[in-house]
Design a protein around this motif. Structure first.
Motif, short mmCIF file in Angstrom:
data_model
loop_
_atom_site.label_atom_id
_atom_site.label_comp_id
_atom_site.label_asym_id
_atom_site.label_seq_id
_atom_site.Cartn_x
_atom_site.Cartn_y
_atom_site.Cartn_z
N ALA A 328 0.82 -1.21 0.00
CA ALA A 328 0.00 0.00 0.00
C ALA A 328 0.86 1.26 0.00
N LEU A 329 2.02 1.19 0.63
CA LEU A 329 2.89 2.37 0.69
C LEU A 329 3.52 2.67 -0.66
N GLY A 330 3.98 1.64 -1.37
CA GLY A 330 4.56 1.84 -2.69
C GLY A 330 6.04 2.14 -2.67
N SER A 331 6.67 2.03 -3.83
CA SER A 331 8.12 2.12 -3.93
C SER A 331 8.66 3.54 -3.80
N ASP A 332 7.80 4.55 -3.94
CA ASP A 332 8.27 5.94 -3.83
C ASP A 332 7.92 6.55 -2.48
N SER A 333 7.54 5.72 -1.51
CA SER A 333 7.11 6.20 -0.20
C SER A 333 8.30 6.32 0.75
N PRO A 334 8.56 7.50 1.30
CA PRO A 334 9.60 7.62 2.33
C PRO A 334 9.34 6.71 3.53
N GLU A 335 8.05 6.52 3.88
CA GLU A 335 7.72 5.67 5.01
C GLU A 335 8.13 4.22 4.75
N ALA A 336 7.92 3.75 3.52
CA ALA A 336 8.35 2.39 3.18
C ALA A 336 9.86 2.25 3.36
N TRP A 337 10.60 3.24 2.91
CA TRP A 337 12.06 3.16 3.01
C TRP A 337 12.54 3.40 4.43
N ARG A 338 11.78 4.14 5.24
CA ARG A 338 12.11 4.23 6.67
C ARG A 338 12.06 2.85 7.30
N LEU A 339 10.98 2.13 7.02
CA LEU A 339 10.81 0.80 7.59
C LEU A 339 11.91 -0.15 7.10
N ILE A 340 12.18 -0.13 5.79
CA ILE A 340 13.21 -1.01 5.24
C ILE A 340 14.58 -0.65 5.82
#
Length: 590
Positions: A328-340
Motif C-alpha cells: 500500500a505504501l509503494g516504492s516511492d514512499s519515504p515511510e516504506a524506506w524508513r521501515l526497510i
C-alpha cells in the motif's frame, strides 16, 4: 500480469565512498564504448536496454558477462543441467571478469532439485590456513592494519574453494562430460577476448596495486600501460590450467604441481607473504550445510547459512517487515524506506555480533529467526522517525552470547549466476575473490583471493571476544546471499548479487519490489538502491527525491553509487530474466 516499465537506465557507477572503489566503475555504456555482445545475445541486450525482461520457455541463464552467458547457454541448449552450465560460466568469468571471481576464490551455491524438490546449499567458502595466528592482521603494536596494507600480497589469501565447488556440484547434478565444459573458456583464453570497458576501467583505477607484482603487472598493464577497452587479451597460462582441470579433474588443483605453485606464490610473494601451505589445499572440502528458509508473504525464502550471513540477515529483515503493508505504501514512499532502512539496521546489528562460522562457535540461528524475537524487534519500528540508536538484540539461545560487535569490511566485488535448466533444476550461486582483483597475486593465469580480510582484524573489543575473529581452518563471515524463493515447493524467483556487505540490501530491495510492489524482474533489478547497514542511508542519485524526507525523519543520507550486479530469473508458466543495468551481464533463454 506484472507491469512492464522503462528501465532506470545505465547508471554511471564512478568511484563513491572510499570503501567502494575496488570494484566500482562506469559500466559498458559510459564513455568507452559498449561491451561486445555475441550475435545470439543481441536480442537479450536489446531487451535489457529497453528495460524489458527476457522471456523463455524451457531454460534460462543470467550472468555477469555476455561471453559467460553464451558459454552457459550452449550447455543448456545441449540438454545440460544448471550444474553443468555453471561450470562453463564460472570458467569463462574467471577469464573475462577476473577482478570479481575465479579459480582462486570461493562461492556459495543454492540448488533446487527438479525431481526431488529438495533445496541443497553448498559452502565453497575459503578457509584460513592452519598456520594463521590471531594477530594476522595486526601490527607490532597490536593495532589493526589499514585495509590495503593487509590485502595486497599473500597474507590475505585463504584456501580457494571455487574449483572444489564446481566439481562437487557437477558430481551431484551434472549430466555433461566434465572435460567438455571448459571448451569455451580454453578457446577464449587461447585466441583472446576483447577487454570490456568495465574491466578496462577497473584496471586503470587499480593500477597502483596491480603493478606491485611482476606477473600481475605484465598481464594487466603490458608495457606499463593499463589494458584498454576492446584490446584483445590472451591468457595461455589460464588455458593450460583449465586443460589440466579438464583432463585430470579437480584433484589437480588441490594436489601436485599446481597446489605447490599456489602455496609458493603466497609464501614468497615478497610483499606481505602469507602462510597458505600445500596441506591447506590438500585437506580443503566443500561442505553441504542446512538451508536457511524463512517465510515472507506466502513465499519460502531459501539461502545459505553460516558462514554466510546472507540468508539469516535477509530473513530477519523480511520478518521484521512482514507486519507492515509495504504494498500500500509503494516504492516511492519515504515511510516504506524508513521501515526497510531501520529493519536493515536492526538485522545488521545482530549480524555484526552473532554471525560467524558455526563450525567454530555457537550461532543462535533459531533464536534470531524465531517469530517471537522478530516481533519484539519489529515493534521498534512502530514510530514515525528513524531509530535514534540501534543495538543487537538478545535472541533466545542455550549458550552464553558474550560477543563483541564487529563491522569488518567486506568490499564490493564478486559475481552472481542464476540458472534454470530444462530438467526443472534451479541454481543460485554467488562467487568471489573478495576485493577487486583479490590479493593481486596471479598464479598460472588466475588471481588469488584476499578473503581472509573478511575476518575481523581485531580479536576482542574492550576485552570481549569477536565472533568473526580469524582462526586456523575457519571460514570468514560473508554477505553473499544466493537466494531461491519458492511457493508450494516450487521455485518462483532465483536471484543474488555482488556488492560486499551491501549485497543483502540489494537482494532485499529486489524481493520487495517483486513481491510487494508487483514489478517484473527487470524493473525490480533496475529500481534505484537505498541501503542502510550501520546508520547512514546510502542512496543512488536516481532516488534523490527521497533524500529530503528521509533526512527529515532523522537519517543521515549519503548519495553515492551502489554498484550491484543482480541477476534474477522468475519461474512460472514461462521464464522471465533480468540483468543489472549497472553492469554488463545479460539474461538469455530459450
Amino acid at each position: 500480469m506484472r507491469a512492464l516499465v522503462l528501465a532506470v537506465g545505465v547508471l554511471f557507477c564512478g568511484p563513491g565512498l572510499a570503501q567502494q572503489t575496488a570494484d566500482t566503475v562506469a559500466p559498458e555504456g559510459a564513455g568507452a564504448g559498449a561491451v561486445q555482445v555475441p550475435p545470439m545475445l543481441e536480442a537479450a541486450q536489446a531487451a535489457k536496454d529497453a528495460g524489458r525482461p527476457v522471456e523463455a520457455q524451457t531454460w534460462m541463464i543470467a550472468a555477469a558477462h555476455p561471453l559467460a552467458v553464451e558459454a552457459g547457454a550452449r550447455v543448456l541448449a545441449a540438454g545440460g543441467t544448471a550444474a553443468d552450465a555453471m561450470v562453463s560460466v564460472q570458467a569463462v568469468l574467471g577469464l573475462v571478469e577476473p577482478q570479481s571471481s575465479g579459480l582462486g576464490g570461493g562461492a556459495f551455491l543454492v540448488w533446487h532439485d527438479g525431481q526431488s524438490g529438495e533445496i541443497t546449499t553448498l559452502d565453497g567458502r575459503e578457509t584460513a590456513p592452519l598456520a594463521v595466528t590471531p594477530t594476522l592482521f595486526q601490527d607490532e603494536a597490536g593495532e589493526p592494519l589499514q585495509f590495503f596494507d593487509a590485502v595486497v600480497g599473500g597474507r590475505s589469501v585463504g584456501t580457494p574453494g571455487t574449483p572444489a565447488l564446481m566439481a562437487d556440484a557437477h558430481a551431484r547434478w551434472g549430466r555433461a562430460d566434465w572435460s567438455g565444459l571448459f571448451t569455451d573458456a580454453i578457446r577464449l583464453a587461447e585466441d583472446g577476448f576483447p577487454v570490456s570497458p568495465r574491466l578496462a576501467g577497473l584496471i586503470a583505477a587499480d593500477a597502483d596495486h596491480l603493478k606491485v607484482f611482476a606477473e600481475t603487472r605484465d598481464y594487466f598493464l603490458p608495457d606499463g600501460a593499463p589494458l584498454t577497452a576492446g584490446q584483445i587479451l590472451r591468457n595461455p597460462d589460464y588455458a593450460n590450467t583449465l586443460q589440466l582441470l579438464a583432463q585430470e579433474g579437480v584433484k589437480a588443483f588441490y594436489t601436485g604441481e599446481l597446489a605447490l605453485d599456489i602455496a609458493e606464490r603466497v609464501q614468497r610473494s615478497g610483499r606481505n607473504p602469507g602462510v597458505l601451505s600445500p596441506l591447506d589445499l590438500a585437506i580443503y572440502r566443500v561442505k553441504e550445510r542446512p538451508a536457511i528458509c524463512t517465510p515472507y508473504r506466502g513465499f519460502e525464502v531459501c539461502g545459505m547459512g553460516p558462514p554466510s550471513s546472507g540468508a539469516i540477515t535477509l530473513g530477519q529483515i523480511l520478518g521484521l517487515l512482514e507486519s507492515f503493508d509495504l504494498a500500500a505504501l509503494g516504492s516511492d514512499s519515504p515511510e516504506a524506506w524508513r521501515l526497510i532502512g531501520d529493519a536493515s539496521r536492526l538485522a545488521y546489528a545482530d549480524r555484526g555480533r552473532y554471525l560467524a562460522d558455526s563450525d567454530f562457535l555457537p550461532v543462535p540461528l533459531k533464536g534470531l529467526l524465531s517469530p517471537d524475537y522478530l516481533k519484539s524487534r519489529s515493534d521498534l519500528l512502530r514510530g514515525d522517525d528513524a531509530l535514534p540508536q540501534v543495538s543487537p538484540g538478545t535472541p533466545e539461545f542455550d549458550h552464553a552470547l558474550n560477543w563483541a560487535d564487529d563491522q569488518s569490511l567486506e568490499l564490493p566485488s564478486t559475481s552472481h549466476i542464476s540458472i534454470v535448466d530444462s530438467h526443472g533444476n534451479a541454481l543460485s550461486m554467488t562467487t568471489t575473490i573478495e576485493n577487486g582483483f583479490g590479493s593481486r597475486l596471479l598464479v598460472r593465469g588466475f588471481l588469488l583471493n584476499n578473503e581472509l580480510t573478511d575476518f575481523s582484524f581485531a580479536t576482542h573489543e574492550n576485552g570481549v571476544p569477536i565472533a568473526n575473529a580469524v582462526a586456523p581452518g575457519k571460514r570468514p563471515r560473508s554477505s553473499m546471499t544466493p537466494t531461491i524463493l519458492r511457493r508450494d515447493g516450487r521455485p518462483v524467483l532465483i536471484l543474488g548479487s555482488p556488492g560486499g556487505s551491501q549485497i543483502i540490501g540489494y537482494v532485499v530491495k529486489t524481493i520487495i519490489a517483486w513481491v510487494d510492489w508487483g514489478m517484473d524482474v527487470q524493473e525490480a533489478v533496475s529500481l534505484p538502491h537505498l541501503v542502510n547497514r550501520f546508520g547512514p542511508y546510502d542512496i543512488e542519485p536516481e532516488a534523490s527525491a527521497l533524500a529530503e524526507p528521509l533526512t527529515a525523519m532523522g537519517f543521515e543520507v549519503r548519495e553515492t553509487s551502489l554498484t550491484s550486479g543482480l541477476h534474477v530469473i522468475e519461474q512460472g508458466a514461462r521464464l522471465f530474466g533480468g540483468a543489472d543495468p549497472r553492469r554488463e551481464g545479460l539474461a538469455y533463454g530459450k
